[in-house]
Design an enzyme around this catalytic site. Sequence first.
Site, PDB file in Angstrom:
ATOM      1  N   LYS A  13      -3.480   1.213  -3.647  1.00  0.00           N
ATOM      2  CA  LYS A  13      -2.713   0.244  -2.417  1.00  0.00           C
ATOM      3  C   LYS A  13      -2.312  -1.106  -3.095  1.00  0.00           C
ATOM      4  O   LYS A  13      -1.211  -1.644  -2.853  1.00  0.00           O
ATOM      5  CB  LYS A  13      -3.284   0.288  -0.971  1.00  0.00           C
ATOM      6  CG  LYS A  13      -3.358   1.708  -0.458  1.00  0.00           C
ATOM      7  CD  LYS A  13      -3.925   1.386   1.003  1.00  0.00           C
ATOM      8  CE  LYS A  13      -5.031   0.750   1.272  1.00  0.00           C
ATOM      9  NZ  LYS A  13      -6.181   1.482   0.680  1.00  0.00           N
ATOM     10  N   ARG A  88      -6.197   0.267  10.260  1.00  0.00           N
ATOM     11  CA  ARG A  88      -7.088   1.103   9.956  1.00  0.00           C
ATOM     12  C   ARG A  88      -7.807   1.952  10.731  1.00  0.00           C
ATOM     13  O   ARG A  88      -8.790   2.796  10.445  1.00  0.00           O
ATOM     14  CB  ARG A  88      -8.282   0.260   8.906  1.00  0.00           C
ATOM     15  CG  ARG A  88      -8.269   0.331   7.420  1.00  0.00           C
ATOM     16  CD  ARG A  88      -9.571  -0.598   6.938  1.00  0.00           C
ATOM     17  NE  ARG A  88      -9.991  -0.086   5.744  1.00  0.00           N
ATOM     18  CZ  ARG A  88      -9.515  -0.565   4.502  1.00  0.00           C
ATOM     19  NH1 ARG A  88      -8.472  -1.462   4.616  1.00  0.00           N
ATOM     20  NH2 ARG A  88     -10.176  -0.443   3.272  1.00  0.00           N
ATOM     21  N   ARG A 127     -13.855   1.259 -11.358  1.00  0.00           N
ATOM     22  CA  ARG A 127     -12.998  -0.009 -11.082  1.00  0.00           C
ATOM     23  C   ARG A 127     -13.596  -1.332 -11.401  1.00  0.00           C
ATOM     24  O   ARG A 127     -15.056  -1.502 -11.045  1.00  0.00           O
ATOM     25  CB  ARG A 127     -12.653  -0.091  -9.754  1.00  0.00           C
ATOM     26  CG  ARG A 127     -11.592  -1.259  -9.063  1.00  0.00           C
ATOM     27  CD  ARG A 127     -10.988  -0.904  -8.287  1.00  0.00           C
ATOM     28  NE  ARG A 127     -11.467  -1.049  -6.865  1.00  0.00           N
ATOM     29  CZ  ARG A 127     -10.994  -0.876  -5.710  1.00  0.00           C
ATOM     30  NH1 ARG A 127      -9.673  -0.705  -5.547  1.00  0.00           N
ATOM     31  NH2 ARG A 127     -11.862  -1.018  -4.437  1.00  0.00           N
ATOM     32  N   ARG A 138     -16.769  -4.647  -7.612  1.00  0.00           N
ATOM     33  CA  ARG A 138     -16.952  -5.335  -6.457  1.00  0.00           C
ATOM     34  C   ARG A 138     -18.064  -4.464  -5.690  1.00  0.00           C
ATOM     35  O   ARG A 138     -18.633  -3.616  -5.968  1.00  0.00           O
ATOM     36  CB  ARG A 138     -15.691  -4.797  -5.697  1.00  0.00           C
ATOM     37  CG  ARG A 138     -14.755  -5.664  -5.014  1.00  0.00           C
ATOM     38  CD  ARG A 138     -13.350  -5.207  -4.739  1.00  0.00           C
ATOM     39  NE  ARG A 138     -13.640  -4.283  -3.570  1.00  0.00           N
ATOM     40  CZ  ARG A 138     -12.673  -3.744  -2.821  1.00  0.00           C
ATOM     41  NH1 ARG A 138     -11.223  -3.905  -3.318  1.00  0.00           N
ATOM     42  NH2 ARG A 138     -12.833  -3.333  -1.794  1.00  0.00           N
ATOM     43  N   ARG A 149     -17.519   4.705   2.298  1.00  0.00           N
ATOM     44  CA  ARG A 149     -16.080   4.139   2.593  1.00  0.00           C
ATOM     45  C   ARG A 149     -15.194   5.322   2.772  1.00  0.00           C
ATOM     46  O   ARG A 149     -14.022   5.443   3.424  1.00  0.00           O
ATOM     47  CB  ARG A 149     -15.546   2.974   1.532  1.00  0.00           C
ATOM     48  CG  ARG A 149     -16.075   1.823   1.993  1.00  0.00           C
ATOM     49  CD  ARG A 149     -16.187   0.842   0.490  1.00  0.00           C
ATOM     50  NE  ARG A 149     -14.924   0.775  -0.069  1.00  0.00           N
ATOM     51  CZ  ARG A 149     -14.517   0.448  -1.191  1.00  0.00           C
ATOM     52  NH1 ARG A 149     -15.375   0.538  -2.254  1.00  0.00           N
ATOM     53  NH2 ARG A 149     -13.309   0.260  -1.566  1.00  0.00           N
TER      54      ARG A 149
HETATM   55  P1  ADP Z   1     -10.456  -0.535  -0.004  1.00  0.00           P
HETATM   56  O1  ADP Z   1      -8.916  -0.199   0.310  1.00  0.00           O
HETATM   57  O2  ADP Z   1     -10.620  -0.647  -1.521  1.00  0.00           O
HETATM   58  O3  ADP Z   1     -11.310   0.208   0.803  1.00  0.00           O
HETATM   59  P2  ADP Z   1     -10.139  -3.244   1.113  1.00  0.00           P
HETATM   60  O4  ADP Z   1     -10.130  -4.223   0.024  1.00  0.00           O
HETATM   61  O5  ADP Z   1      -8.623  -2.834   1.789  1.00  0.00           O
HETATM   62  O6  ADP Z   1     -10.386  -1.993   0.078  1.00  0.00           O
HETATM   63  O7  ADP Z   1     -11.155  -3.437   2.124  1.00  0.00           O
HETATM   64  C1  ADP Z   1     -12.351  -3.915   1.959  1.00  0.00           C
HETATM   65  C2  ADP Z   1     -13.350  -3.836   3.232  1.00  0.00           C
HETATM   66  O8  ADP Z   1     -12.654  -5.105   4.038  1.00  0.00           O
HETATM   67  C3  ADP Z   1     -13.289  -2.700   4.095  1.00  0.00           C
HETATM   68  O9  ADP Z   1     -14.276  -1.738   3.420  1.00  0.00           O
HETATM   69  C4  ADP Z   1     -13.498  -3.296   5.409  1.00  0.00           C
HETATM   70  O10 ADP Z   1     -14.980  -3.666   5.452  1.00  0.00           O
HETATM   71  C5  ADP Z   1     -12.703  -4.706   5.354  1.00  0.00           C
HETATM   72  N1  ADP Z   1     -11.323  -4.381   5.997  1.00  0.00           N
HETATM   73  C6  ADP Z   1     -10.202  -4.715   5.370  1.00  0.00           C
HETATM   74  N2  ADP Z   1      -9.310  -4.277   6.177  1.00  0.00           N
HETATM   75  C7  ADP Z   1      -9.837  -4.056   7.286  1.00  0.00           C
HETATM   76  C8  ADP Z   1      -9.156  -3.723   8.581  1.00  0.00           C
HETATM   77  N3  ADP Z   1      -8.039  -3.283   8.960  1.00  0.00           N
HETATM   78  N4  ADP Z   1     -10.096  -3.375   9.686  1.00  0.00           N
HETATM   79  C9  ADP Z   1     -11.397  -3.615   9.332  1.00  0.00           C
HETATM   80  N5  ADP Z   1     -11.787  -3.790   8.335  1.00  0.00           N
HETATM   81  C10 ADP Z   1     -11.168  -4.148   7.270  1.00  0.00           C
END
Ligand code: ADP
Length: 204
Positions: A13, A88, A127, A138, A149
């Site tokens: 994404k 999400r 990654r 990360r 996750r």
């Molecule tokens: P990925 O898509 O690789 O899981 P992101 O960078 O989108 O990673 O998100 C990393 C973390 O940030 C998530 O696991 C969550 O803890 C938090 N996060 C990101 N966006 C949201 C959201 N819309 N609602 C709740 N938590 C979020």
Amino acid sequence: MRVVLLGPPGAGKGTQAQIIAGELSVPAISTGDIFRANVSGQTELGLKAKTYMDAGDLVPDEITLAMVKDRLAEPDAKAGFLLDGFPRTIAQAEQLRSSLHDLGNALDRVLELVVDEEELVRRLSGRRMVVDGQEVQRDDDKPETVRHRLKVYREQTAPLSGFYDSEGLLARIDAIGSVEEVTARALRALGVDGGDESGQPASV
Ligand code: ADP
């Protein structure tokens, strides 16, 4: 154009968001990036979000929603945006719909990147990010957190696919292939590739 990019962790994404947003001339807004910037800057928001992120859990809606509302109110998001990592949960999707409605707007398209889980685990465990010239993993890309996750995605985020499909907004694209191939499929699904295809939403 107002677009949401949906897909599990590791689907690509972030990479696609940057490229597609550039093509659409709209800002790419990543809630994960905003949270990570706040964690490194040790802001109050970052301190609140960090425990959840490290565990691979979602940050609670009240924190996330306020942050996104502020970001969408900035001038560069007025004419359009590409959201990466938000919504999400169904609650976040409903909140987004009503915030946009209050502004007299609505989403144009939701693009779902489809990748099977085996491939996701492979991509995420390999990654690395570059920080200060060093390759680092990360914290939430550690194998046990990755599995968690993906579970959180299945349980809380995957239902958004049906939610947006019933609103007639969903286009699903196969996100296995080179970055360029996936971008081409995405732009075709958005009807902005300028190529000879019909611009109809692609399907897997
Ligand atoms: P990925 O898509 O690789 O899981 P992101 O960078 O989108 O990673 O998100 C990393 C973390 O940030 C998530 O696991 C969550 O803890 C938090 N996060 C990101 N966006 C949201 C959201 N819309 N609602 C709740 N938590 C979020």
